[in-house]
Design a protein around this motif. Structure first.
Motif, mmCIF file in Angstrom:
data_model
loop_
_atom_site.group_PDB
_atom_site.id
_atom_site.type_symbol
_atom_site.label_atom_id
_atom_site.label_comp_id
_atom_site.label_asym_id
_atom_site.label_seq_id
_atom_site.Cartn_x
_atom_site.Cartn_y
_atom_site.Cartn_z
ATOM 1 N N GLU A 7 42.623 37.771 36.983
ATOM 2 C CA GLU A 7 43.254 36.450 36.882
ATOM 3 C C GLU A 7 42.918 35.548 38.074
ATOM 4 O O GLU A 7 42.650 34.367 37.931
ATOM 5 C CB GLU A 7 44.771 36.657 36.796
ATOM 6 N N LYS A 8 42.915 36.149 39.270
ATOM 7 C CA LYS A 8 42.669 35.311 40.461
ATOM 8 C C LYS A 8 41.230 34.783 40.475
ATOM 9 O O LYS A 8 40.959 33.694 40.983
ATOM 10 C CB LYS A 8 42.993 36.061 41.749
ATOM 11 N N GLU A 10 39.530 34.068 37.692
ATOM 12 C CA GLU A 10 39.506 32.996 36.685
ATOM 13 C C GLU A 10 40.038 31.701 37.299
ATOM 14 O O GLU A 10 39.515 30.617 37.042
ATOM 15 C CB GLU A 10 40.350 33.374 35.462
ATOM 16 N N LEU A 11 41.097 31.839 38.123
ATOM 17 C CA LEU A 11 41.633 30.658 38.796
ATOM 18 C C LEU A 11 40.622 30.110 39.797
ATOM 19 O O LEU A 11 40.459 28.900 39.932
ATOM 20 C CB LEU A 11 42.962 31.006 39.482
ATOM 21 N N LEU A 12 39.911 31.030 40.455
ATOM 22 C CA LEU A 12 38.853 30.592 41.373
ATOM 23 C C LEU A 12 37.792 29.806 40.624
ATOM 24 O O LEU A 12 37.351 28.739 41.059
ATOM 25 C CB LEU A 12 38.218 31.813 42.061
ATOM 26 N N LYS B 72 49.556 32.717 33.887
ATOM 27 C CA LYS B 72 48.269 32.436 34.524
ATOM 28 C C LYS B 72 48.199 30.966 34.964
ATOM 29 O O LYS B 72 47.758 30.663 36.066
ATOM 30 C CB LYS B 72 47.146 32.748 33.523
ATOM 31 N N ARG B 75 50.552 30.304 37.882
ATOM 32 C CA ARG B 75 50.054 30.828 39.159
ATOM 33 C C ARG B 75 49.282 29.732 39.908
ATOM 34 O O ARG B 75 49.231 29.710 41.131
ATOM 35 C CB ARG B 75 49.171 32.045 38.872
ATOM 36 N N GLU B 76 48.697 28.814 39.167
ATOM 37 C CA GLU B 76 47.968 27.713 39.808
ATOM 38 C C GLU B 76 48.914 26.851 40.653
ATOM 39 O O GLU B 76 48.519 26.343 41.699
ATOM 40 C CB GLU B 76 47.253 26.862 38.751
ATOM 41 N N VAL B 193 42.941 23.393 44.360
ATOM 42 C CA VAL B 193 43.335 24.752 44.760
ATOM 43 C C VAL B 193 42.177 25.352 45.555
ATOM 44 O O VAL B 193 41.035 25.299 45.121
ATOM 45 C CB VAL B 193 43.610 25.612 43.513
ATOM 46 N N VAL B 195 40.565 28.754 48.056
ATOM 47 C CA VAL B 195 40.551 30.220 47.996
ATOM 48 C C VAL B 195 41.762 30.808 48.717
ATOM 49 O O VAL B 195 42.387 31.761 48.232
ATOM 50 C CB VAL B 195 39.245 30.766 48.623
ATOM 51 N N ILE B 198 44.712 30.680 46.489
ATOM 52 C CA ILE B 198 44.663 31.682 45.409
ATOM 53 C C ILE B 198 45.108 33.043 45.942
ATOM 54 O O ILE B 198 45.876 33.756 45.294
ATOM 55 C CB ILE B 198 43.227 31.761 44.824
ATOM 56 N N GLU B 202 48.999 35.298 45.086
ATOM 57 C CA GLU B 202 49.146 36.656 44.535
ATOM 58 C C GLU B 202 50.462 37.305 44.931
ATOM 59 O O GLU B 202 50.998 38.143 44.199
ATOM 60 C CB GLU B 202 48.000 37.541 45.026
#
Lengths: 381, 266
Positions: A7-8, A10-12, B72, B75-76, B193, B195, B198, B202
């Motif tokens: 998931e992380k 995909e967000l990247l 998902k 989370r952004e 956003v 890195v 992100i 988590e």
């Protein structure tokens, strides 16, 4: 076996795509015309965390890893392969310092490289690149310095890098073969200068130039790794960072070709219908898609193996060979879908073709990759 | 620590709307395979909150009501810089109209994000496009609301000056907290956003809460609690019709006027 992209990541992918669209896309036309890299982009690449992707948090990076790097470079290269190669060679300048450097070297160079400065790794010379023994640049120890003489060519980031990892001949090994050592060079070292900038057909906006060493004085503490380890460092950097970097750029070009070709085919009307209705066009789209997916997943596997700490030199070479060749084919097929429009500069497919052409010999030609792969085949099958 | 609440809505990612289609038989919107994304204007709302966080050290709490597979997209919001997300998700909430949605979100805010300084929403969602939920949330929370905000200013985090564009000028409001603010895309450019965001996201809390925990009145939520009834969904058929009127100009004008009245255009 699980092929799910975390998931992380995909967000990247989504975040880097938005970054590329907002910050890079408006610069591409000027880069194409001028061949100059837009320096205002460097701090933005740092703020996004892209400069520090393969540098550990201990040294100011984020350590997100090689699969993350592959996805990030892919998305950037969909918009600009020139920015993609700038970033990928920057990582080639960071990784060997963290992998082979002393604690002092890591602390001195990596935090800045992870956030605000561009690095580079330069091996190729007019007399040798893939032929590593053809390198003629020498380094001799004189007191507290190594004195380097020679010339590197096709050095990516030549005009913007603040740190160069280079390799020079420092003597002979026990068998009488040339021995090489690696060094960290800063642009303001005495005797170092930047030479000509190549006027390339592709990757326009990414610098490829000469590095000139004329009695260049490099402090002895800037020897990277041990004396005589230069070849090992160079080959590891090319295999594990350079080749997957070129593969990632090429995967980006494959998908850029796919998206542009598909969009054009749905909009272009001939014989009263969009040309996407024609099987001749559909076959081209199917080919682009197939070759893009094959390149992407070979590259993801190789980078995943790198993240797991598995031996992956063959997989990296395989990914680079297939992805660069496929990028050229995909771009050519995208040009065919565009017909005469592919010859007009405002349609980007011609740029993808030029970029893909330059990607093939970068990091070793396809023929060199095939020698590596054939060696693997003959040994293991 | 003062808390600013941002209401967000996961919607089918607008980048893939070419894959949306309306089933002509059932009238149902087919969205299979389209990943969820944050409603774009909700990112503007979050950006306002994050700038307040940076200036005043407030905490940013994101609330949402959606199916559980939308985490998902949520989370952004954490990756942008929000501190936590509370997602109300329960089969009992399905089919909610704007009133039932607002009731649920208001209850979620009361239960999990109070006391709050400010509630911020995007002015409109790109999929539903009613613009009703922000004002309805304010109603349920018993606080004033200002919608269509194009500019937000504050010196001290207490008194806010809000600008709203209207047809021939601007309306400027001054309002002290707590109140609800609904912003348009002109209010700012949401941050990208990065890195580091992100990675930080988590480990930030994203809690899914069901109707029971929210102590919702089940007669007021979901399809059951929605007074709005959708009679049908259809893609409007647009046809050009041509009719040539002949005669003296005065007669033709009269006839044209009658026809426009008959068509309900005037």
């Amino acid at each position: 076996m699980d092929f799910t992209i975390p998931e992380k990541l995909e967000l990247l992918r989504k975040s880097v795509a938005e970054f590329a669209e907002r910050e890079i896309a408006p610069l591409v036309e000027d880069m194409e015309k001028s061949g100059e890299f837009p320096k205002q982009l460097i701090p933005k690449l740092g703020e996004m965390g892209l400069l520090g992707l393969v540098t550990s948090p201990d040294y100011g990076g984020n350590g997100m890893g090689f699969l993350a790097r592959a996805i990030a470079i892919e998305e950037i290269s969909k918009v600009s392969a020139a920015v993609g190669i700038t970033l990928q060679v920057h990582h080639m300048g960071c990784w060997p310092i963290e992998t082979f450097g002393t604690e002092e070297q890591k602390k001195r160079y990596l935090p800045k490289l992870a956030r605000e400065a561009i690095g580079a790794c330069s091996i190729t010379e007019p007399s040798g690149g893939s032929d590593v023994f053809g390198m003629k640049t020498t380094a001799k120890q004189e007191g507290d310095y190594w004195v380097i003489n020679g010339r590197k060519c096709f050095a990516t980031n030549s005009h913007i890098a603040e740190t160069f990892v280079i390799v020079a001949r420092t003597g002979e090994d026990a068998k009488g073969r040339p021995a090489f050592s690696a060094f960290i060079v800063e642009p303001d070292f005495e005797g170092f200068s930047i030479g000509r900038e190549e006027n390339k057909v592709g990757f326009r906006g990414a610098y490829s130039g000469e590095l000139i060493f004329n009695d260049c004085k490099v402090p002895k503490e800037n020897l990277l790794g041990k004396e005589g380890e230069g070849l090992k460092i160079a080959l590891a950097t090319v295999n594990r960072v350079g080749r997957p970097g070129m593969a990632s750029i090429s995967v980006g070009l494959c998908y850029a070709s796919l998206e542009e070709a598909t969009k054009f085919s749905k909009e272009r009307v001939l014989y009263g219908k969009p040309i996407s209705n024609l099987q001749a066009i559909q076959f081209l789209l199917a080919d682009i898609f197939s070759y893009a997916e094959a390149a992407r997943w070979l590259n993801y596997r190789a980078n995943w193996m790198m993240d797991q700490g598995l031996p992956c030199d063959t997989e990296m070479t395989l990914a680079k060979y297939v992805a660069t060749e496929n990028a050229f084919l995909c771009a050519r097929w995208a040009c065919e879908v565009h017909g005469g429009y592919s010859c007009i500069l405002e349609y980007p497919v011609q740029r993808y073709l030029r970029d893909a052409w330059v990607a093939i010999p970068s990091g070793g030609t396809s023929q060199v990759a095939k020698i590596v792969l054939a060696r693997h085949v003959l040994k293991n099958f | 620590m003062p808390n600013v609440v941002v209401c967000v809505k996961p919607i089918p990612d607008p980048r893939h709307w070419d894959r949306l289609f309306l089933d002509p038989e059932t009238g149902v919107l087919k969205r299979a395979g389209i990943p969820p994304a944050l409603n774009p204007l909700d990112k503007n709302a979050l950006e306002v909150a994050l700038q307040l966080k940076e200036r005043f050290g407030w905490e940013v709490t994101v609330v949402s009501m959606a199916p559980p597979d939308t985490t998902k997209a949520l989370r952004e919001a954490l990756a942008m810089g929000a501190d936590r997300v509370y997602l109300a998700s329960d089969k009992a909430l399905a089919g909610a109209d704007t009133l039932a949605t607002a009731y649920t979100l208001a209850q979620l805010i009361r239960k999990k994000a109070s006391p709050f300084h400010l509630v911020i929403c995007g002015n409109i969602s790109l999929d539903g496009s009613t613009s009703q939920v922000p004002a309805q949330i304010a109603h349920y929370l018993g606080i004033p609301h200002i919608t269509h905000a194009t500019h937000v200013e504050t010196e001290d985090g207490q008194l806010f000056t809000i600008t709203m564009n209207i047809k021939k000028g601007e309306l400027v409001f001054r309002c002290t907290t707590p109140f609800l603010l609904a912003v348009t895309k002109d209010v700012n450019l949401p941050r990208l956003v990065n890195v580091m965001g992100i990675i930080a996201a988590e480990t930030k809390p994203l809690e899914v809460i069901d109707a029971r925990e929210l102590e919702l009145d089940l007669d007021k939520v979901g399809l059951k609690g929605s007074p709005t009834r959708v009679r049908g969904l259809f893609i409007p058929e647009i046809k050009r019709r041509r009719e040539i009127l002949t005669g003296e100009p005065e007669e033709v004008a009269e006839e044209l006027l009658n026809k426009l009245h008959e068509a309900g255009v005037l």
